[in-house]
Structures are given as C-alpha cells and as structure tokens.
Scaffold this motif. Structure first.
Motif, PDB file in Angstrom:
ATOM      1  N   ASP A  56      -0.187   4.365  -2.397  1.00 32.39           N
ATOM      2  CA  ASP A  56      -1.236   5.237  -1.856  1.00 32.39           C
ATOM      3  C   ASP A  56      -0.695   6.094  -0.707  1.00 32.39           C
ATOM      4  O   ASP A  56      -1.003   7.286  -0.604  1.00 32.39           O
ATOM      5  CB  ASP A  56      -2.417   4.403  -1.371  1.00 32.39           C
ATOM      6  CG  ASP A  56      -3.279   3.893  -2.517  1.00 32.39           C
ATOM      7  OD1 ASP A  56      -2.970   4.201  -3.676  1.00 32.39           O
ATOM      8  OD2 ASP A  56      -4.262   3.181  -2.243  1.00 32.39           O
ATOM      9  N   TYR A  57       0.101   5.480   0.143  1.00 33.32           N
ATOM     10  CA  TYR A  57       0.664   6.212   1.287  1.00 33.32           C
ATOM     11  C   TYR A  57       1.529   7.379   0.812  1.00 33.32           C
ATOM     12  O   TYR A  57       1.406   8.501   1.324  1.00 33.32           O
ATOM     13  CB  TYR A  57       1.488   5.257   2.148  1.00 33.32           C
ATOM     14  CG  TYR A  57       2.205   5.943   3.296  1.00 33.32           C
ATOM     15  CD1 TYR A  57       1.543   6.201   4.500  1.00 33.32           C
ATOM     16  CD2 TYR A  57       3.538   6.344   3.162  1.00 33.32           C
ATOM     17  CE1 TYR A  57       2.193   6.841   5.549  1.00 33.32           C
ATOM     18  CE2 TYR A  57       4.189   6.983   4.210  1.00 33.32           C
ATOM     19  CZ  TYR A  57       3.522   7.227   5.398  1.00 33.32           C
ATOM     20  OH  TYR A  57       4.164   7.863   6.424  1.00 33.32           O
ATOM     21  N   ASP A  58       2.407   7.107  -0.158  1.00 35.23           N
ATOM     22  CA  ASP A  58       3.300   8.153  -0.664  1.00 35.23           C
ATOM     23  C   ASP A  58       2.530   9.249  -1.385  1.00 35.23           C
ATOM     24  O   ASP A  58       2.858  10.432  -1.278  1.00 35.23           O
ATOM     25  CB  ASP A  58       4.345   7.548  -1.605  1.00 35.23           C
ATOM     26  CG  ASP A  58       5.450   6.823  -0.851  1.00 35.23           C
ATOM     27  OD1 ASP A  58       5.443   6.858   0.386  1.00 35.23           O
ATOM     28  OD2 ASP A  58       6.316   6.207  -1.506  1.00 35.23           O
TER      29      ASP A  58
ATOM     30  N   LYS B  12      -0.546  10.234  -0.749  1.00 38.19           N
ATOM     31  CA  LYS B  12      -1.213  11.045   0.270  1.00 38.19           C
ATOM     32  C   LYS B  12      -0.238  11.990   0.969  1.00 38.19           C
ATOM     33  O   LYS B  12      -0.571  13.144   1.242  1.00 38.19           O
ATOM     34  CB  LYS B  12      -1.882  10.133   1.309  1.00 38.19           C
ATOM     35  CG  LYS B  12      -3.179   9.508   0.847  1.00 38.19           C
ATOM     36  CD  LYS B  12      -3.848   8.726   1.950  1.00 38.19           C
ATOM     37  CE  LYS B  12      -3.222   7.373   2.145  1.00 38.19           C
ATOM     38  NZ  LYS B  12      -3.984   6.528   3.097  1.00 38.19           N
ATOM     39  N   LYS B  13       0.952  11.490   1.253  1.00 37.99           N
ATOM     40  CA  LYS B  13       1.911  12.263   2.037  1.00 37.99           C
ATOM     41  C   LYS B  13       2.657  13.312   1.220  1.00 37.99           C
ATOM     42  O   LYS B  13       2.825  14.455   1.675  1.00 37.99           O
ATOM     43  CB  LYS B  13       2.919  11.318   2.680  1.00 37.99           C
ATOM     44  CG  LYS B  13       3.889  12.019   3.612  1.00 37.99           C
ATOM     45  CD  LYS B  13       4.749  11.030   4.375  1.00 37.99           C
ATOM     46  CE  LYS B  13       5.678  11.748   5.355  1.00 37.99           C
ATOM     47  NZ  LYS B  13       6.503  10.788   6.139  1.00 37.99           N
TER      48      LYS B  13
ATOM     49  N   ASP C 190       0.842  -1.198   0.000  1.00 38.36           N
ATOM     50  CA  ASP C 190       0.000   0.000   0.000  1.00 38.36           C
ATOM     51  C   ASP C 190       0.875   1.244   0.000  1.00 38.36           C
ATOM     52  O   ASP C 190       0.421   2.337   0.325  1.00 38.36           O
ATOM     53  CB  ASP C 190      -0.955   0.001   1.198  1.00 38.36           C
ATOM     54  CG  ASP C 190      -0.212  -0.042   2.529  1.00 38.36           C
ATOM     55  OD1 ASP C 190       1.016  -0.204   2.520  1.00 38.36           O
ATOM     56  OD2 ASP C 190      -0.880   0.076   3.576  1.00 38.36           O
ATOM     57  N   THR C 191       2.164   1.058  -0.357  1.00 41.76           N
ATOM     58  CA  THR C 191       3.126   2.156  -0.315  1.00 41.76           C
ATOM     59  C   THR C 191       2.771   3.257  -1.290  1.00 41.76           C
ATOM     60  O   THR C 191       2.956   4.447  -0.999  1.00 41.76           O
ATOM     61  CB  THR C 191       4.547   1.645  -0.623  1.00 41.76           C
ATOM     62  OG1 THR C 191       4.808   0.496   0.188  1.00 41.76           O
ATOM     63  CG2 THR C 191       5.593   2.698  -0.328  1.00 41.76           C
TER      64      THR C 191
ATOM     65  N   TRP D  15      -3.199  12.957  -5.191  1.00 44.67           N
ATOM     66  CA  TRP D  15      -3.893  11.913  -4.458  1.00 44.67           C
ATOM     67  C   TRP D  15      -5.392  12.170  -4.397  1.00 44.67           C
ATOM     68  O   TRP D  15      -6.190  11.258  -4.638  1.00 44.67           O
ATOM     69  CB  TRP D  15      -3.338  11.785  -3.043  1.00 44.67           C
ATOM     70  CG  TRP D  15      -4.242  11.027  -2.108  1.00 44.67           C
ATOM     71  CD1 TRP D  15      -4.947  11.520  -1.059  1.00 44.67           C
ATOM     72  CD2 TRP D  15      -4.563   9.627  -2.178  1.00 44.67           C
ATOM     73  NE1 TRP D  15      -5.680  10.531  -0.454  1.00 44.67           N
ATOM     74  CE2 TRP D  15      -5.463   9.359  -1.117  1.00 44.67           C
ATOM     75  CE3 TRP D  15      -4.177   8.596  -3.016  1.00 44.67           C
ATOM     76  CZ2 TRP D  15      -5.975   8.095  -0.879  1.00 44.67           C
ATOM     77  CZ3 TRP D  15      -4.687   7.324  -2.789  1.00 44.67           C
ATOM     78  CH2 TRP D  15      -5.577   7.076  -1.736  1.00 44.67           C
TER      79      TRP D  15
ATOM     80  N   SER E 142      -6.282  -1.097   4.259  1.00 39.04           N
ATOM     81  CA  SER E 142      -4.975  -0.881   4.881  1.00 39.04           C
ATOM     82  C   SER E 142      -4.915   0.323   5.812  1.00 39.04           C
ATOM     83  O   SER E 142      -3.859   0.647   6.344  1.00 39.04           O
ATOM     84  CB  SER E 142      -3.903  -0.716   3.792  1.00 39.04           C
ATOM     85  OG  SER E 142      -4.216   0.377   2.956  1.00 39.04           O
ATOM     86  N   ILE E 143      -6.038   1.002   6.014  1.00 41.72           N
ATOM     87  CA  ILE E 143      -6.047   2.135   6.946  1.00 41.72           C
ATOM     88  C   ILE E 143      -5.927   1.597   8.373  1.00 41.72           C
ATOM     89  O   ILE E 143      -6.698   0.726   8.780  1.00 41.72           O
ATOM     90  CB  ILE E 143      -7.328   2.969   6.786  1.00 41.72           C
ATOM     91  CG1 ILE E 143      -7.306   3.696   5.439  1.00 41.72           C
ATOM     92  CG2 ILE E 143      -7.461   3.973   7.921  1.00 41.72           C
ATOM     93  CD1 ILE E 143      -8.518   4.541   5.178  1.00 41.72           C
TER      94      ILE E 143
END
Length: 202
Positions: A99-101, A103-104, A96-97, A110, A159-160
C-alpha cells in the motif's frame, strides 16, 4: 485469462505483498517464475501495467470473502469467526509495504485500487451484518451502514502512523484484534448471539 499470465499475476502479487512494489523488479519476477524477461513482456508492456493488473486481480480474487464457497453456508457469527482467524493470520505478516509503495510511486493506480477496496470491504461487512440480523444473532435496530463504514475505516487505517494511538506492536497483535472483536460482537449481538459467541470464545 491465459494460464501463464494468470500465474505471473498471482506470483507478482505475492512478491509485492512480501517485499513491496519498489524492491521487486521484472527480473525478480521472471526469475521466480523460471521464465525469461522477454516472455514476461509478451504479457505486460511495462511494470506499471503489471501492477495495475495485479491490483485488479486482487480485487477479483480476495483473500477472504463472507460469500466464499467455504463459509457462505455458515451462520453469520461462524462467518465472523472465520474473518477473525483470517485477520489474525494477516497481522502476523506485518506488511503494509504494498500500500505504501502504491501511494508513493503509483498514485493513480492506488486511488482506483483504494476506492474499489473500500467498496468491496464495505459490501462484505454489510452482508454479514444483514445475515446476522436475519438469523436473529445481531440486533435488528442496528445502523448497519454506519457499523460497516466504521469497521472498514478501522481495519484499512490500522497502519497509518500520523494519528496512530496504538503502537506498532499493538496494531499487529492478536490480543488487540481479539478485544476489538469482542467489543464489536457485544455491541451488535442479541442475547442469543452473545450466548453463541461466548461459547465459541471460551
């Protein structure tokens, strides 16, 4: 689209999914492609532009669609079994990297990508539900809008971690997905549909 540009986007998409956006550099992409970084910058002025186009490409080239040429002629339940197999494959990758990246580090990209992804997934589930009703595999009185939104919410929020009830091992476990699938199908199917999918799951 230029063939080389399309290849760069698809290769970048695979790298971002595997390693995350933050850790993949333009040098990494050029090296993977066997091209110079100068060639890369002929198509994309910077990494942000590449990421934006990767997201657009992913939406235009979904990894799964109920309307794809391979499964569009299948009945609704057989289509859902193909979806079941696809999700199992994705779960094994445990990534899920991306989506995480997004968002950040790229929140504007995003937000646009997330909204389009939700709409696309919702439309796909809605299509399958209506098809199943038409074929009398799914119950005609279903609130397909509610069910579609419920499934989209579940899968896109797997994955949240803030409110995660399932452990990481459970989230990325085939048995968890199998139980969810059975829960879903027993809830929406007619007797005809239940008989059909029970034979499939034996």
């Amino acid at each position: 689209m230029n063939e080389q540009k399309d290849n760069i986007i698809s290769t970048s998409s695979a790298l971002f999914f595997q390693y995350g956006i933050k850790s993949v550099t333009m040098d990494d992409i050029a090296s993977k492609m066997g091209i110079s970084k100068k060639t890369l910058y002929q198509f994309f002025s910077n990494k942000r532009e590449l990421i934006d186009q990767v997201c657009e490409w992913q939406l235009s080239n979904p990894k799964f669609s109920f309307k794809s040429d391979q499964i569009v002629k299948l009945n609704a339940l057989d289509q859902y079994f193909e979806f079941f197999k696809f999700v199992n494959e994705i779960l094994q990758q445990k990534s899920d990297t991306l989506d995480y990246d997004l968002k950040k580090y790229y929140p504007k990209i995003w937000d646009k990508f997330k909204d389009a992804k939700i709409k696309q997934f919702y439309t796909e589930i809605l299509y399958n539900l209506q098809k199943g009703i038409d074929e009398e595999f799914y119950r005609s009185e279903l609130n397909i809008d509610f069910i579609s939104k419920n499934l989209v919410s579940f899968y896109l929020n797997l994955s949240i971690t803030e409110y995660q009830v399932f452990s990481s091992d459970e989230v990325f476990n085939r048995n968890t997905h199998r139980e969810l699938t059975l829960y879903h199908l027993y809830g929406i199917c007619t007797n005809k549909g239940i008989e059909y999918f029970e034979n499939k799951f034996k």
